[in-house]
Design a protein around this motif. Structure first.
Motif, PDB file in Angstrom:
ATOM      1  N   SER A  78       0.814  -1.213   0.000  1.00 19.30           N
ATOM      2  CA  SER A  78       0.000   0.000   0.000  1.00 19.30           C
ATOM      3  C   SER A  78       0.851   1.269   0.000  1.00 19.30           C
ATOM      4  O   SER A  78       0.399   2.329  -0.438  1.00 19.30           O
ATOM      5  N   LYS A  79       2.089   1.181   0.487  1.00 26.61           N
ATOM      6  CA  LYS A  79       2.960   2.359   0.547  1.00 26.61           C
ATOM      7  C   LYS A  79       3.464   2.759  -0.841  1.00 26.61           C
ATOM      8  O   LYS A  79       3.574   3.946  -1.161  1.00 26.61           O
ATOM      9  N   LYS A  80       3.869   1.759  -1.653  1.00 25.89           N
ATOM     10  CA  LYS A  80       4.317   1.995  -3.033  1.00 25.89           C
ATOM     11  C   LYS A  80       5.553   2.882  -3.108  1.00 25.89           C
ATOM     12  O   LYS A  80       5.766   3.576  -4.104  1.00 25.89           O
ATOM     13  N   THR A  81       6.365   2.877  -2.071  1.00 25.54           N
ATOM     14  CA  THR A  81       7.595   3.670  -2.093  1.00 25.54           C
ATOM     15  C   THR A  81       8.763   2.787  -2.532  1.00 25.54           C
ATOM     16  O   THR A  81       8.692   1.555  -2.437  1.00 25.54           O
ATOM     17  N   PRO A  82       9.857   3.386  -3.007  1.00 22.86           N
ATOM     18  CA  PRO A  82      11.027   2.576  -3.406  1.00 22.86           C
ATOM     19  C   PRO A  82      11.559   1.695  -2.279  1.00 22.86           C
ATOM     20  O   PRO A  82      11.932   0.546  -2.503  1.00 22.86           O
ATOM     21  N   SER A  83      11.595   2.247  -1.059  1.00 21.91           N
ATOM     22  CA  SER A  83      12.103   1.448   0.053  1.00 21.91           C
ATOM     23  C   SER A  83      11.168   0.286   0.362  1.00 21.91           C
ATOM     24  O   SER A  83      11.619  -0.815   0.715  1.00 21.91           O
ATOM     25  N   ALA A  84       9.847   0.507   0.241  1.00 18.22           N
ATOM     26  CA  ALA A  84       8.888  -0.568   0.477  1.00 18.22           C
ATOM     27  C   ALA A  84       9.048  -1.664  -0.572  1.00 18.22           C
ATOM     28  O   ALA A  84       8.980  -2.862  -0.262  1.00 18.22           O
ATOM     29  N   LYS A  85       9.278  -1.263  -1.816  1.00 17.18           N
ATOM     30  CA  LYS A  85       9.469  -2.254  -2.883  1.00 17.18           C
ATOM     31  C   LYS A  85      10.750  -3.048  -2.668  1.00 17.18           C
ATOM     32  O   LYS A  85      10.798  -4.251  -2.933  1.00 17.18           O
TER      33      LYS A  85
END
Length: 409
Positions: A228-235
């Motif tokens: 749900s965050k869809k940030t580079p770090s989350a990926k």
């Protein structure tokens, strides 16, 4: 198969990566040719692709032939899955999607190597391997002492090169001789497979799945949160954690299978398992239960038990699981009301009370013994086309047959 991990230098890793990408790009192109021309047999496809594959991607003769064979094998597997209904009914959206486009290969899909392309120096823990940049010698590998001994004695045929999470592996084919099957077991060890309790034996031993289920729930909620965050770090974190849950479940299943087979071998018994093929299609569940049911790795556990049993000479019999949880293992009374809860069984006829899974495992044991007395072979049910394993199905035994069974005490 024996898995060893390669320890290439940065330069060697670059050459291996370029080779794997070239082979899989060539395989995807050959797949498109096969789909367009309707040519999906090895020698026929070779006429259309072999020369261009060598010129365009710089593949050697052996590599090009293995790429073509890999492509043909992929289409054979697809057809078998379509026939078996593993990709939906004919005409369904899923079926049309699978059959209506060429097979595609990922950049790091496994590539087969034969002895002309790969040579082993097992005592030195080194391999010499072909790449598009030339042959690389002295690539180090590591493996357990048990795996090394297996390689020395039983390695035969092809090995697969693959890259997984930035690590390089070779999967070597080993033909380990099977022990002669015990044709005169004194009894059977019934195994009831489940989600709450991964496996319960007719001896009363319970291998609980609470810890594994808690880990699965935690991993699933973490995935949802990161997605749900869809940030580079989350990926990046999602990529790092992928397959972690599957590896843990695989390790647990290996340990359970090893323990079950060792116990059956020690006591001179066979193993009785439920034939659960197609259970996902037969059972309809509420939405909150679907994820848990879909992550149930009963097929993997069954395969592990079968192959370890074959190596040890322990006979395995599959039985029909119908009504094993509702029938009393003492008097044979069958009633839906006997199953008073998920955990407990109480017979409405004779009053027998037991853990529900243990009662089921005793019924499985009785059915296997009756099948064995009738002359059923030690075998596993036919594996789905995408899996390797045994062939053939046992005949099924009904609840009335099981009540006539008289396994030894």
């Amino acid at each position: 198969m024996v898995q060893v991990r390669l320890l290439p230098t940065p330069a060697q890793a670059s050459a291996l990566e370029a080779t794997l990408q070239a082979c899989n790009e060539a395989a995807t192109w050959a797949s498109g040719v096969a789909f367009e021309k309707g040519v999906q047999r090895n020698f026929a496809l070779r006429e259309h692709t072999y020369r261009e594959m060598k010129e365009r991607w710089g593949l050697g003769a052996q590599a090009a032939q293995h790429v073509i064979k890999k492509t043909c094998d992929a289409y054979a597997t697809l057809k078998a899955n379509l026939r078996a209904g593993n990709l939906g009914r004919p005409g369904s959206k899923r079926y049309r999607k699978a059959a209506g486009k060429p097979v595609a290969f990922r950049a790091h899909s496994a590539q087969p190597y034969d002895d002309r392309m790969l040579s082993w120096q097992i005592t030195e823990r080194r391999v010499s391997i072909w790449t598009t940049a030339g042959r690389i010698k002295g690539v180090a590998f590591t493996a357990s002492s048990e795996h090394v001994a297996t390689l020395v004695q039983y390695r035969k045929g092809e090995s697969d090169l693959l890259c997984r999470d930035g690590m390089w592996f070779l999967m070597a084919t080993c033909e380990v001789p099977e022990a002669s099957v015990n044709d005169d077991p004194v009894d059977f060890l019934g195994i009831d497979l489940g989600i709450v309790n991964i496996a319960t034996t007719s001896d009363g031993e319970i291998m609980a799945g609470r810890e594994l289920n808690r880990i699965r729930l935690r991993e699933r909620m973490l995935r949802v949160k990161l997605q749900s965050k869809k940030t580079p770090s989350a990926k990046r974190r999602l990529k790092k954690r992928r397959r972690k849950e599957a590896r843990r479940a695989r390790d647990v299943n290996h340990k359970i299978a090893k323990h079950v087979v060792a116990e059956a071998e020690r006591t001179g018994r066979g193993i009785a398992l439920e034939e659960l093929t197609g259970i996902r299609e037969r059972v309809r569940l509420a939405r909150p239960q679907r994820a848990t049911h879909s992550s149930w790795s009963f097929a993997q556990l069954g395969q592990f038990i079968v192959y370890k049993a074959r190596r040890s000479g322990v006979p395995v019999v599959y039985v029909d699981p119908a009504n094993t949880s509702r029938m009393c293992a003492e008097c044979g009374h069958l009633d839906k009301a006997n199953r008073v809860s998920q955990a407990w069984f109480a017979c409405r006829s004779c009053g027998f009370v037991d853990h529900a899974d243990r009662n089921s495992s005793r019924n499985i044991r009785a059915r296997a013994w009756e099948l064995w007395r009738r002359g059923a072979p030690s075998t596993a049910p036919a594996s789905p086309p995408h899996q390797r394993g045994g062939a053939g199905r046992n005949r099924r035994i009904t609840a009335s047959d099981a009540r006539c069974a008289s396994p030894p005490l």
